[in-house]
Design an enzyme around this catalytic site. Structure first.
Site: not given
Ligand code: ARE
Ligand code: CA
Length: 452
Positions: A96, A145, A154, A184, A188, A211
């Site tokens: 994404n 998205q 993005d 992942d 989005h 996911e």
């Molecule tokens: C990190 C720092 C941030 C910084 C960023 C960029 O923590 O402060 O801004 O880097 O520099 C993981 C970590 C994040 C990390 C990111 C990139 O969790 O902390 O950010 O990696 O390094 C939403 C999404 C869902 C996502 C979750 C975490 O919809 O897809 O948030 N999960 C996946 C992975 C994560 C990963 C990412 C995506 C990014 O499994 O491990 O993040 O690739 C409600 C909504 C959900 C939302 C949830 C949390 O439930 O319905 O959709 O999930 O709230 O916000």
């Molecule tokens: Ca996107």
């Protein structure tokens, strides 16, 4: 599209979060293959930003397979070694976005330069969506998205150029022999973009599990993504926690309103929910966590993934001993760090149970109205789960053929005799379980090779 069954091994997966490729390979041979798992899901393999936090893995810098978890050669060796042990690798595909705009510029784990709108030879400003602000409202489909998830740049997945690049990456992994992908942050990416990317793959039918965190009231839900893969069903994990924390007598209701069984990936927790208070259990729940895993593996709903990570105290901290470019190999003798769920007798035994009862329905349900349940899987298996603080002794009614069976849950090899009416008596310890399955009548370690 469901996770393919591996003949004789079912389809159960193990998620080895932040395990290096070398340590996954060794574990496939020693434990995962012999225990009867069909798949291992690994952390993202592409080049990413440097740093000691685990989440650097989720900030791609390039699609070179040079990460803090290992090199391309080590990844290839893992795929081959696991396959030889009967285990397919599911790669975590982060497509994404690229790095966080807030991370600025720098050098990735493979030596590639990166910056805002700057990924030389791969992506430039035209590769990213026009919205450059962060997602603040999950009720707004456009924002979710097209804008930035926590500042992550993005990708313009609606464009053919970007779709081709992403497909090139996934095809490279397919050429190395990966069996499937955890997609992942699919929420989005428009579902149609994912379908267009999948159609470009050398194997457009390869297994995908999305996911998409289903959250009440949001416009984008997991069911929207079933055109290109299964989806993880987060509500299952939340419901499981609710029952384990209260009363499990009604736990058959766990699937009410969820995705169809053959389209749902289920887990007790994952790397986000275990640390972010998303309403699931985690390893800190001890025996109840194990019992939750026992239930998931015993009950015929969804495609189960057992989660195995490291014992964290800080949400962001990576594996202890990590440097900016390398994570130390996992070691199950280091019990202060690694949870190694796949080595617990309860887990190994229940993977064996699930493989033994494939294709059967729930029979002979019994519960005590509070925290003790028992049920059969046709004439193939029977399990009892005691989620209470006292041991329980009783006689259970099964549909098993008469004979002697070895309990698959305890490591003690305790044997039980099922009589000609399908009954047996047992004492199940507090927060304990017991599982009998046809084919388990030889008193051996359920994890030993050749006992499936
Ligand atoms: C990190 C720092 C941030 C910084 C960023 C960029 O923590 O402060 O801004 O880097 O520099 C993981 C970590 C994040 C990390 C990111 C990139 O969790 O902390 O950010 O990696 O390094 C939403 C999404 C869902 C996502 C979750 C975490 O919809 O897809 O948030 N999960 C996946 C992975 C994560 C990963 C990412 C995506 C990014 O499994 O491990 O993040 O690739 C409600 C909504 C959900 C939302 C949830 C949390 O439930 O319905 O959709 O999930 O709230 O916000
Ligand atoms: Ca996107």
């Amino acid at each position: 599209l469901a996770a393919p069954e591996v003949p004789g091994r079912g389809s159960t997966a193990l998620n080895l979060f932040q395990w290096t490729w070398s340590s996954v390979a060794a574990e496939c041979t020693s434990t995962i293959g012999p225990a009867g798992f069909a798949y291992v899901q690994v952390s993202p393999p592409q080049e990413h930003i440097q740093g000691t936090s685990w989440w650097t893995s989720y900030q791609p810098v390039s699609y070179r397979l040079e990460s803090k978890l290992g090199t391309r050669a080590e990844f290839k060796n893992m795929v081959d070694t696991c396959r030889a042990a009967g285990v397919g690798i599911i790669a975590d595909a982060v497509i994404n976005h690229m790095t966080g705009a807030d991370a600025g510029s720098g050098t990735g784990t493979g030596g590639s330069a990166f910056g805002v709108d700057y990924f030389p030879g791969l992506y430039d400003g035209s590769s990213f969506n026009d919205c450059r602000s962060n997602i603040s409202n999950y009720g707004d489909r456009y924002q979710v998205q097209n804008c930035r998830l926590v500042s992550l740049q993005d990708l313009r997945t609606g464009s053919n150029a970007v779709r081709d690049r992403i497909a090139g990456y996934l095809n490279d992994l397919l050429s190395l022999g990966v069996a499937g992908f955890r997609m992942d942050a699919s929420k989005h990416i428009p579902a149609a973009d994912l379908e267009a990317i999948k159609s470009r793959l050398t194997n457009p039918n390869v297994f995908w599990v999305h996911e998409v965190i289903g959250s009440a009231g949001e416009p984008i839900q997991p069911s929207e993504y079933l055109g290109s893969g299964d989806s993880h069903e987060f509500q299952y994990a939340r419901n499981l926690k609710g029952y384990m924390d209260g009363s499990i007598a009604g736990i058959r209701g766990i699937t009410n309103g969820l995705l169809p069984s053959d389209r749902a990936g289920v887990f007790v927790d994952n790397h986000d929910t275990e640390r972010d208070g998303h309403g699931t259990m985690n390893y800190q729940w001890g025996q109840k966590y194990l019992l939750g895993n026992v239930f998931m593996l015993a009950y015929p709903y969804g495609w189960p993934t057992v989660y195995s990570g490291y014992k964290f105290t800080d949400r962001d901290a990576g594996v202890p001993g990590s440097t900016a470019t390398r994570v130390p190999d996992a070691s199950c003798s280091n019990t202060a760090v690694w949870t190694c769920m796949q080595r617990k007798p309860e887990i190994k035994g229940m993977v064996k149970f699930r493989n033994a009862v494939t294709g059967t329905a729930v029979t002979n349900w019994w519960d005590d109205g509070s925290n003790h349940i028992a049920f059969g899987r046709g004439a193939k298996g029977y399990v009892t789960i005691n989620n209470s603080a006292s041991a329980v002794t009783r006689t259970y009614q099964t549909s098993l053929p008469a004979g002697e069976y070895t309990d698959l849950v305890s490591a003690t090899g305790t044997r039980y005799t099922v009589d000609s009416s399908g009954r047996f008596s047992a004492t199940v310890p507090q927060y304990g379980a017991l599982a009998l399955a046809v084919g388990s009548s030889t008193p051996v370690d359920p994890g030993e090779p050749g006992t499936n």
